[in-house]
Design a protein around this motif. Structure first.
Motif, mmCIF file in Angstrom:
data_model
loop_
_atom_site.group_PDB
_atom_site.id
_atom_site.type_symbol
_atom_site.label_atom_id
_atom_site.label_comp_id
_atom_site.label_asym_id
_atom_site.label_seq_id
_atom_site.Cartn_x
_atom_site.Cartn_y
_atom_site.Cartn_z
ATOM 1 N N TRP A 153 -7.584 0.980 7.975
ATOM 2 C CA TRP A 153 -7.429 -0.363 7.411
ATOM 3 C C TRP A 153 -6.643 -1.304 8.311
ATOM 4 N N ARG A 175 -14.297 -2.080 5.306
ATOM 5 C CA ARG A 175 -13.489 -3.010 6.100
ATOM 6 C C ARG A 175 -14.354 -4.044 6.795
ATOM 7 N N HIS A 206 -6.160 2.409 -0.322
ATOM 8 C CA HIS A 206 -6.815 1.104 -0.177
ATOM 9 C C HIS A 206 -8.274 1.099 -0.611
ATOM 10 N N SER A 233 -3.040 -5.331 8.045
ATOM 11 C CA SER A 233 -3.981 -4.781 7.074
ATOM 12 C C SER A 233 -4.479 -5.909 6.179
#
Length: 841
Positions: free
Chosen positions: A168, A39, A73, A212
């Motif tokens: 996320w 991330r 993800h 997100s």
């Protein structure tokens, strides 16, 4: 992005974010640390994307959907960043297995099936094509239920996808909005003498956004998925608590948060219907207020809303947004009706996803009035003006007025949400060529005759990043070695694989990949169900939502027919098959749940019969989701797409199977028609009545019992069910099923049975010729390029949204580039893309 840098960042997150020493970290700790590491590499792109969109007069796609079935993800972001091997190497230096870490992610089950998965594919493609976009939906605390199979029956339990947190998302409390519900309206004249309406709500809830990042493939673009959670305006009543009413002190918090507690509450009860309507209004009200906030941030007046935003309604769930935007423009911003309607109709577009009349959403008038009194007034006004147009256009046709009205007058009065969506939108699209034609000729025929120019067709697609590159890494490597990896971003390039279908050496490697994928799926089946299946058998797969029109029970009738043949003649020529079913039935859909029990009951008999079990295996894999799909689609030999012609809008599972090399047996329904045309009739197994024949047979009077009487094989199959052979002698268990087939059979299983069995014999013959089957498999993948969601998004951009790509320049906080870019824009020194060299790099 190097392995060494990723390794250091990962260890930092284990220590500083998870608060653990590496030797004491749990599987979830390792996942959370790696997710935060990835991330971090998205955030720079995310901020750069926001800066690019702020700096340019770009049109933004606002995609409104009640479902976003995103899937895990982490793996998808690794693929799109192009760092799978770098991360795998970094983990290997720590004696960690990347695949084990990926398996720790809790899948967000924020969708029921195709609708939510389509929305997820579209978000991936929008970012990959660098289209400014916001996905708007609901942050359900509990997603689609967890499915277990106990005593052969579906049992639902809570899907606690947030129990370990979600690395996320970022909560954006500063952008929270208030949403009103219930109450009444007051009509008055303002100080300028204008007629106005004030909505006095019974309650107010707060919508809090959670963002997100949605990364495109090998680009800097990171769009936003913004999901809304409901909260109380006052979470804790201190005075009530001090009086000793401890439950009353948190009552507002509990009732408010119920709004976003669970995906699709059971609407068989009045309370369930109310909650579902409140959910739908809540997320569109939050989203439209957010769009108006963004408009103000850029210094644009509300009269330019339709220039800045193009709002796509993903089915009818967000259709109340049309009335809500009118309310915001008229009541809150003081616009006149005609100006507000001009803006609204140019902002909204509507995608229809169903040919089932019962699935076209309608809300009882008293319920709608109780929850949204102001919106019902606005809908009445929209309807009155619309029907005036109809009277002029179709002079003297009173019956057409009743058919077109936004308010159904038959029996209990209802608000017709599909009609509202059509009247308030500038474009209406179906999702496959057949679906769009039937929509024009049947489901929305009167609306089409009113505005034929509004209607268009855009066939659905799926993203090759998740459904090939991530789900099938072995095949991805093989294809990329042969033709390069450009196909991952432009699936049309996979056509270059076609000549390899005639290369014996390539076909052998292709088959080796498929065998390894089948071995992976066999392990999953064994671990989940205890059933051992043979990877050498044909994997005959039907995975999708359980529904009568999708006809899982027709596939089971075929299994019983094969079982009957073997039992009648042990030497019968029956190709060894593993039949794999998966899918969830809606909790209140009792017939669909009976269909699951039918599958598992037949499996129980077939799998324990020593005369049959080495030739036939039947498996129901519980709790089908995106994660399971990533194992199933690459391993399937035969893709079952057997809905009754004229009932499936499009289908997307058919596309995922074809991309991965499965061969399709299917009716001429939905996108199956286009799939057959694309991959070639020689590589597709069609059967059954087409849509025109279905309509003709029903119009002439359909009698399913005549097929039972005239076919000894069908009669033998049905009699086994009727006599309780698959239900331990209890003939009553499946009585609703076989009575329905013999007496009503609304989805024409009896009529299509003989054609289906004959076609399955052709399938067996083809599978028995390995060279032919392998060639068909290669061609299925090579000719699947048009079923990419990238192609669908390009068509939406051209035909519906009129949205342009905006390349994103990667900004660096340390260099002051962000501030410098802002000052340059203010000074008029070039456009943002010019300053980035137009490359987006």
């Amino acid at each position: 992005m190097s392995s060494a840098t990723i390794r250091r960042a990962f260890l930092d997150h284990v220590f500083y974010t998870q608060g653990k020493l590496p030797g004491h970290a749990s599987g979830n700790d390792l996942y959370q640390a790696l997710a935060h590491t990835v991330r971090d590499r998205l955030v720079q792109r995310w901020i750069s994307t926001a800066e690019a969109y702020q700096s340019q007069p770009s049109r933004t796609v606002a995609y409104l959907s009640a479902e976003f079935l995103m899937g895990p993800h982490l793996g998808n972001n690794l693929v799109n960043l192009g760092i799978v091997e770098a991360v795998r190497g970094a983990m290997a230096t720590l004696n960690l297995d990347l695949d084990h870490i990926l398996a720790q992610e809790e899948e967000p089950g924020l969708g029921n099936g195709g609708l939510g998965r389509l929305a997820a594919c579209f978000m991936d493609s929008l970012a990959t094509l660098e289209i400014p976009a916001l996905g708007y939906g609901i942050r359900y605390e509990y997603g689609i239920f967890h499915q277990s199979i106990i005593d052969g029956m579906q049992v639902e339990s809570t899907d606690t996808w947030l129990r370990n947190g979600n690395p996320w998302e970022i909560q954006r409390s500063e952008w929270a909005v208030e949403v009103r519900l219930g109450g009444h309206t007051e009509h008055y004249t303002d100080d300028r003498g204008r007629y106005r309406v004030r909505w006095v709500p019974a309650k107010t809830v707060v919508g809090v956004p959670f963002d997100s990042p949605i990364l495109g493939y090998r680009v800097n673009t990171v769009n936003t998925l913004r999901l809304w959670r409901a909260e109380a305006t006052e979470a804790f009543d201190f005075h009530t608590f001090n009086r000793g009413d401890y439950l009353g002190a948190v009552n507002k918090k509990v009732t408010s948060e119920n709004l976003t507690k669970v995906l699709y509450p059971n609407d068989e009860t009045q309370q369930g219907k109310e909650l579902r309507l409140e959910q739908q209004y809540f997320f569109v009200a939050c989203s439209l207020q957010d769009m108006l906030r963004l408009l103000a941030t850029q210094g644009l007046p509300v009269t330019r809303f339709h220039e800045k935003f193009t709002v796509q309604l993903n089915d009818t769930h967000p259709a109340v947004g049309i009335a809500e935007l009118m309310r915001l423009l008229i009541d809150d911003h003081g616009l006149a009706w005609d100006e507000a309607w001009h803006i609204t109709r140019r902002a909204f577009a509507y995608t229809n996803h169903t040919l089932l009349p019962e699935a076209l959403e309608q809300w009882p008038l008293p319920l709608f009035q109780r929850i949204l009194p102001r919106h019902l007034e606005i809908i009445y006004e929209i309807n009155a003006r619309f029907l005036d147009e109809v009277r002029i256009r179709f002079y003297g046709d009173e019956s057409r007025l009743a058919r077109l009205s936004l308010i159904s007058e038959h029996g209990e009065r209802h608000v017709r949400m599909a009609h509202l969506a059509c009247v308030g939108s500038h474009t209406i699209n179906g999702v496959a060529e057949l679906h769009s034609r039937l929509m024009r000729e049947d489901v929305l025929k009167d609306l089409y005759e009113m505005w034929p120019e509004k209607f268009t067709s855009i066939t659905n697609g799926v993203t090759p990043r998740r459904w090939l590159a991530l789900a099938n890494p072995r095949l991805t490597r093989l294809v990329s070695e042969a033709i390069g990896d450009g196909w991952i971003k432009d699936l049309g390039q996979i056509r270059a694989l076609e000549p390899y279908a005639d290369d014996p050496s390539f076909r052998e490697r292709w088959q080796a990949v498929r065998r390894e994928n089948k071995q992976d799926l066999a392990r999953l089946v064994r671990d989940a169900t205890g059933v051992v299946v043979d990877p050498n058998s044909m994997f005959d797969v039907m995975v999708k939502r359980i529904h009568e029109y999708k006809r899982q029970h027709l596939a089971v009738l075929h299994i019983i027919a094969l079982y009957h043949r073997i039992k009648s003649d042990p030497h019968a020529d029956v190709q060894p098959r593993t039949f794999l079913f998966a899918g969830k039935a809606a909790p209140g859909y009792h017939y669909a749940k009976l269909m699951i029990r039918f599958v598992t009951s037949v499996a129980g008999v077939v799998n324990r019969d020593p005369q049959v079990r080495d030739r036939l295996k039947v498996v129901f894999l519980p709790n089908f989701n995106v994660t399971h799909g990533q194992k199933i689609y690459p391993a399937a030999d035969l893709s079952e797409q057997i809905s009754l012609a004229g009932k499936e809008a499009s289908g997307t599972g058919n596309m995922k199977f074809a991309m991965n090399g499965a061969i399709t047996i299917g009716t001429m329904d939905g996108a199956n028609i286009e799939l057959r045309d694309a991959i070639g009739a020689d590589n597709f197994f069609p059967f059954g009545l087409n849509a025109s024949e279905v309509y003709a047979l029903k119009a002439a009077g359909y009698h399913p019992s005549t097929y039972y009487d005239s076919s000894p094989e069908l009669r033998a199959v049905v009699d086994l069910i009727q006599h309780g052979f698959f239900s331990k002698g209890d003939a009553a268990v499946f009585r609703p099923l076989f009575d329905g087939l013999l007496q009503h059979d609304p989805y024409l299983l009896m009529a299509d049975f003989a054609s289906y069995l004959h076609c399955q014999q052709q399938v067996s013959a083809a599978y028995g010729d390995p060279e032919r089957w392998q060639r068909m498999s290669v061609l299925s993948s090579a000719r699947s390029g048009q079923f990419s969601s990238d192609r669908a998004i390009e068509q939406y951009c051209k035909r519906v949204w009129h949205a342009q790509a905006v390349p994103v320049c990667l900004l660096h906080r340390s260099s002051g580039q962000v501030q410098g870019a802002r000052r340059a824009e203010a000074d008029g020194i070039g456009t943002f893309s010019e300053r980035c060299g137009g490359s987006g790099s």
